[in-house]
Design a protein around this motif. Structure first.
Motif, PDB file in Angstrom:
ATOM      1  N   VAL A 119       0.848  -1.196   0.000  1.00 30.36           N
ATOM      2  CA  VAL A 119       0.000   0.000   0.000  1.00 30.36           C
ATOM      3  C   VAL A 119       0.879   1.239   0.000  1.00 30.36           C
ATOM      4  O   VAL A 119       1.740   1.404   0.869  1.00 30.36           O
ATOM      5  N   LEU A 120       0.661   2.120  -0.991  1.00 34.65           N
ATOM      6  CA  LEU A 120       1.421   3.363  -1.086  1.00 34.65           C
ATOM      7  C   LEU A 120       0.688   4.530  -0.429  1.00 34.65           C
ATOM      8  O   LEU A 120       1.306   5.409   0.163  1.00 34.65           O
ATOM      9  N   GLU A 121      -0.637   4.539  -0.581  1.00 29.14           N
ATOM     10  CA  GLU A 121      -1.452   5.596   0.003  1.00 29.14           C
ATOM     11  C   GLU A 121      -2.778   5.012   0.461  1.00 29.14           C
ATOM     12  O   GLU A 121      -3.326   4.117  -0.176  1.00 29.14           O
ATOM     13  N   GLY A 122      -3.292   5.539   1.576  1.00 33.10           N
ATOM     14  CA  GLY A 122      -4.597   5.115   2.051  1.00 33.10           C
ATOM     15  C   GLY A 122      -4.564   3.819   2.834  1.00 33.10           C
ATOM     16  O   GLY A 122      -3.510   3.347   3.277  1.00 33.10           O
ATOM     17  N   SER A 123      -5.739   3.235   2.989  1.00 32.02           N
ATOM     18  CA  SER A 123      -5.906   1.976   3.717  1.00 32.02           C
ATOM     19  C   SER A 123      -6.780   1.039   2.897  1.00 32.02           C
ATOM     20  O   SER A 123      -7.713   1.475   2.219  1.00 32.02           O
ATOM     21  N   ASN A 143      -2.447  -0.563   5.990  1.00 31.65           N
ATOM     22  CA  ASN A 143      -2.208   0.874   5.952  1.00 31.65           C
ATOM     23  C   ASN A 143      -0.968   1.160   5.119  1.00 31.65           C
ATOM     24  O   ASN A 143      -0.265   0.241   4.674  1.00 31.65           O
ATOM     25  N   LYS A 144      -0.671   2.417   4.904  1.00 29.84           N
ATOM     26  CA  LYS A 144       0.456   2.832   4.087  1.00 29.84           C
ATOM     27  C   LYS A 144       1.741   2.124   4.534  1.00 29.84           C
ATOM     28  O   LYS A 144       2.075   2.127   5.714  1.00 29.84           O
ATOM     29  N   GLY A 145       2.426   1.512   3.586  1.00 28.61           N
ATOM     30  CA  GLY A 145       3.666   0.804   3.869  1.00 28.61           C
ATOM     31  C   GLY A 145       3.496  -0.663   4.191  1.00 28.61           C
ATOM     32  O   GLY A 145       4.486  -1.403   4.236  1.00 28.61           O
ATOM     33  N   ASN A 160     -11.253  -0.463  -0.587  1.00 29.48           N
ATOM     34  CA  ASN A 160     -10.917   0.799   0.060  1.00 29.48           C
ATOM     35  C   ASN A 160     -12.113   1.264   0.882  1.00 29.48           C
ATOM     36  O   ASN A 160     -13.052   1.851   0.354  1.00 29.48           O
ATOM     37  N   ALA A 166      -6.982   5.523  -2.474  1.00 31.05           N
ATOM     38  CA  ALA A 166      -5.910   4.623  -2.057  1.00 31.05           C
ATOM     39  C   ALA A 166      -5.138   4.177  -3.296  1.00 31.05           C
ATOM     40  O   ALA A 166      -5.691   4.115  -4.404  1.00 31.05           O
ATOM     41  N   ALA A 168      -2.028   1.235  -4.501  1.00 28.34           N
ATOM     42  CA  ALA A 168      -1.165   0.099  -4.173  1.00 28.34           C
ATOM     43  C   ALA A 168      -0.349  -0.268  -5.398  1.00 28.34           C
ATOM     44  O   ALA A 168      -0.732   0.030  -6.536  1.00 28.34           O
TER      45      ALA A 168
END
Length: 216
Positions: A119-123, A143-145, A160, A166, A168
């Motif tokens: 995941v790069l952004e969001g959840s 979550n992010k990361g 999402n 979000a 990914a």
């Protein structure tokens, strides 16, 4: 005793020969896909190595957000052998996935690849279902990361549930992983699967099956 030792030696030799008999997936530095070739092979034929150019190993596009204005609220941007001919025989590819709020990558499978997603952004709420007979749902909120693995061939999804977009990125263990979206495959096949078969499989009446098929 001598006969036993001879048998064991023969067995060991046979096993060793079999262990090294299979070819590796790549027998040269690279095998750039020749998409114009008329030769039918499992994958793409190779073009002459001396004709390879840098563009065969390059793709620009994963920095661009996909258009999520669709019924699923998601968009997949692929970077596989179709976009990058140099991936031919390499056994790897990537995708970027964009999700609008409440958007999803619906239940689907990749028949030829395991997937690892970050995941790069969001959840995202993600999960996969094990095979019969247990059909266990393995799921988690990312979550992010965070990183999650979807085993090869198993039905999986991403959703999402948040109020923001979000993003990914995922790697897959095939140059051409394939995708089978469950709903599209079952209810949108051409020609259609028999109403009686689907009604019995999903334990609903034929009118419900017809309504579902009409959506695809």
């Amino acid at each position: 005793m001598a006969s036993h030792l001879s048998f064991l030696a023969l067995l060991a030799t046979t096993t060793w020969c079999c262990a090294i008999a299979s070819d590796p997936s790549l027998l040269q530095d690279f095998c750039v896909a020749d998409k114009m070739s008329q030769v039918n092979v499992n994958g793409f034929a190779c073009k002459d190595a001396k004709d390879a150019v840098v563009e065969d190993f390059f793709f620009s596009g994963l920095h661009v957000a996909g258009n999520t204005r669709n019924i699923q609220g998601s968009a997949v941007t692929a970077a596989n052998v179709v976009q990058i001919p140099g991936l031919n025989t390499m056994g790897i590819s990537m995708v970027r996935i964009d999700y609008a709020p409440k958007g999803q990558n619906p239940p689907h499978t990749h028949p030829r690849a395991t997937e690892i997603l970050a995941v790069l952004e969001g959840s995202l709420y993600v999960g996969f279902v094990t095979s019969n007979p247990n059909n266990t749902l393995i799921s988690k909120v990312l979550n992010k990361g965070d990183v999650f693995v979807f085993p090869k061939g198993l039905v999986h999804f991403q959703y999402n549930y948040g109020t923001d977009n979000a993003v990914a990125i995922a790697a897959l263990s095939s140059q051409n992983p394939g995708v089978i979206t469950i709903a599209n495959t079952v209810f949108g096949s051409k020609p259609s699967i028999s109403d009686d078969i689907l009604a019995k499989a999903f334990q609903v009446d034929r009118r419900t099956v017809n309504w579902m098929q009409a959506q695809f």
